[in-house]
Design a protein around this motif. Structure first.
Motif, PDB file in Angstrom:
ATOM      1  N   ALA A 108     -29.350  12.040   8.575  1.00 49.87           N
ATOM      2  CA  ALA A 108     -29.635  13.229   7.764  1.00 49.87           C
ATOM      3  C   ALA A 108     -28.467  14.202   7.841  1.00 49.87           C
ATOM      4  O   ALA A 108     -28.045  14.771   6.830  1.00 49.87           O
ATOM      5  CB  ALA A 108     -30.915  13.890   8.258  1.00 49.87           C
ATOM      6  N   GLY A 109     -27.905  14.374   9.048  1.00 51.02           N
ATOM      7  CA  GLY A 109     -26.772  15.277   9.210  1.00 51.02           C
ATOM      8  C   GLY A 109     -25.557  14.802   8.441  1.00 51.02           C
ATOM      9  O   GLY A 109     -24.830  15.600   7.855  1.00 51.02           O
TER      10      GLY A 109
ATOM     11  N   VAL B 171     -26.278  15.605   4.654  1.00 50.66           N
ATOM     12  CA  VAL B 171     -26.775  16.903   4.185  1.00 50.66           C
ATOM     13  C   VAL B 171     -25.747  17.630   3.318  1.00 50.66           C
ATOM     14  O   VAL B 171     -26.114  18.273   2.322  1.00 50.66           O
ATOM     15  CB  VAL B 171     -27.255  17.768   5.368  1.00 50.66           C
TER      16      VAL B 171
ATOM     17  N   LEU C 257     -25.851  16.161  -0.141  1.00 46.36           N
ATOM     18  CA  LEU C 257     -27.140  16.401  -0.783  1.00 46.36           C
ATOM     19  C   LEU C 257     -27.274  17.855  -1.229  1.00 46.36           C
ATOM     20  O   LEU C 257     -27.732  18.124  -2.347  1.00 46.36           O
ATOM     21  CB  LEU C 257     -28.278  16.020   0.174  1.00 46.36           C
ATOM     22  N   VAL C 258     -26.880  18.801  -0.350  1.00 41.96           N
ATOM     23  CA  VAL C 258     -26.970  20.222  -0.724  1.00 41.96           C
ATOM     24  C   VAL C 258     -26.063  20.503  -1.915  1.00 41.96           C
ATOM     25  O   VAL C 258     -26.457  21.176  -2.872  1.00 41.96           O
ATOM     26  CB  VAL C 258     -26.593  21.113   0.482  1.00 41.96           C
TER      27      VAL C 258
ATOM     28  N   SER D 121     -23.235  23.543   5.026  1.00 40.83           N
ATOM     29  CA  SER D 121     -23.718  22.166   5.107  1.00 40.83           C
ATOM     30  C   SER D 121     -22.541  21.191   5.078  1.00 40.83           C
ATOM     31  O   SER D 121     -22.567  20.159   5.760  1.00 40.83           O
ATOM     32  CB  SER D 121     -24.706  21.876   3.983  1.00 40.83           C
TER      33      SER D 121
ATOM     34  N   SER E 206     -21.664  18.212   7.863  1.00 41.07           N
ATOM     35  CA  SER E 206     -21.474  16.817   7.473  1.00 41.07           C
ATOM     36  C   SER E 206     -20.054  16.340   7.745  1.00 41.07           C
ATOM     37  O   SER E 206     -19.847  15.236   8.251  1.00 41.07           O
ATOM     38  CB  SER E 206     -21.788  16.637   5.993  1.00 41.07           C
TER      39      SER E 206
END
Lengths: 106, 222
Positions: free
Chosen positions: B159-160, B163, B166-167, B199, B203
């Protein structure tokens, strides 16, 4: 001649050095290093040429910043692939380079 | 044969280098004055520093694609079969000096990363530099034997890693309604850029550290 032009000319020299190394060095690690030197030369040229009038240009600087990070990622992927080749073939060179004796190998 | 090749390549490379240098000296002044355009639009961008404005506002799609390329490179490395080395060298697991120094330095590096991220709005700095500091902290922790290598990233880590992209994509999609790609509304621009940069920093730090931590030998789980 402004200092920015010195950067650009140094970049051109680095690019050419890297290109010759990429062609001449059979060892893959050296090829990857030479490719990185070519990239650094291009970055220097971009930044140097853009500010030869005296004022720094933020657009090429941002592009080069992006380029540096992408170059790191590409280098890491290249290293991983080279090691994969080493695991499979037992040597750090492309199959095409096998023929011919090379004195430059490490 | 080999010598002939060497000489030919060196000759051609020098000739190319000379031509390149001559072209650089001979280059006419650019027709489009980009610095003036950036300065003129700077107050629309939400940040004060021109490089950050170019990176995250005027040419935000470059940065969007860049984080995608980084993630792709890490995925490519993860997709390769795990490297099994004959000599499993544990990276200096018992060096008390290095470990103590790292324990002191790692929080400071986090602090520096946070500062560099915040400073990006008005002076040199930003997500890339902050991410590089974070990645440096990660590699240092691994070298000191305090952080295990990432053979298979777990759910949180994955997820990290994702992110940032994705953001960025979420913001881009949300702003698509106005018809242009990644044009921030003036009042939100600063906040949106800070959110994307925060974010991105996380990442970038994880991906850059991952490029090292995934590749190390001790990543092989016994």
């Amino acid at each position: 001649m402004s200092s920015a032009l010195v950067y650009a000319l140094t970049g051109a020299a680095l690019f050419v050095l890297g290109m010759a190394g990429l062609i001449l060095q059979p060892h893959l690690l050296r090829k990857i290093l030479a490719f990185n030197i070519m990239g650094s030369g291009i970055f220097l040229m971009l930044v140097g040429v853009a500010q030869r009038a005296g004022t720094p240009d933020p657009v090429p600087q941002a592009m080069v910043l992006t380029g540096i990070v992408v170059a790191i990622a590409a280098t890491a992927l290249a290293l991983a692939l080279a090691r994969q080749l080493l695991d499979m073939n037992g040597e750090m060179r492309l199959p095409e380079e096998k023929t011919g004796k090379d004195r430059l190998d490490v | 044969m080999r010598t002939l090749l060497n000489v030919t390549v060196l000759f051609l490379a020098s000739a190319f280098g000379l031509a390149l240098g001559w072209l650089i000296l001979d280059l006419p002044v650019a027709a489009v004055r980009l610095p003036e355009q950036v300065t003129a639009q700077l107050e629309m961008s939400g940040v004060v520093h021109p490089v950050t404005a170019v990176l995250l506002n005027f040419r935000g799609y470059d940065t969007l694609l860049e984080i995608a390329v980084l993630l792709l490179a890490l995925l490519g490395i993860l997709a390769l079969p795990r490297h099994v080395s004959d000599h499993q060298h544990r990276p200096s697991s018992a060096n008390p000096v290095l470990q103590t120094l790292t324990r002191v330095l790692a929080p400071l590096m986090l602090l520096v990363a946070g500062y560099v991220l915040w400073a990006g709005a008005h002076r040199p700095g930003g997500a890339f530099q902050a991410g590089a500091v974070l990645a440096g902290a990660g590699v240092l922790l691994h070298l000191a034997g305090l952080l295990p290598a990432w053979a298979t990233p777990g759910r949180t880590l994955r997820a990290g890693l994702a992110v940032g992209l994705l953001v960025f994509i979420a913001v881009a999609v949300a702003l698509m309604a106005q018809g242009t790609l990644l044009q921030y509304p003036l009042s939100w621009a600063g906040a949106l850029i800070l959110m994307i940069e925060a974010s991105l920093t996380l990442s970038l730090g994880l991906i850059l550290a991952g490029l090292y931590l995934v590749l190390t030998d001790s990543g092989v789980q016994k």
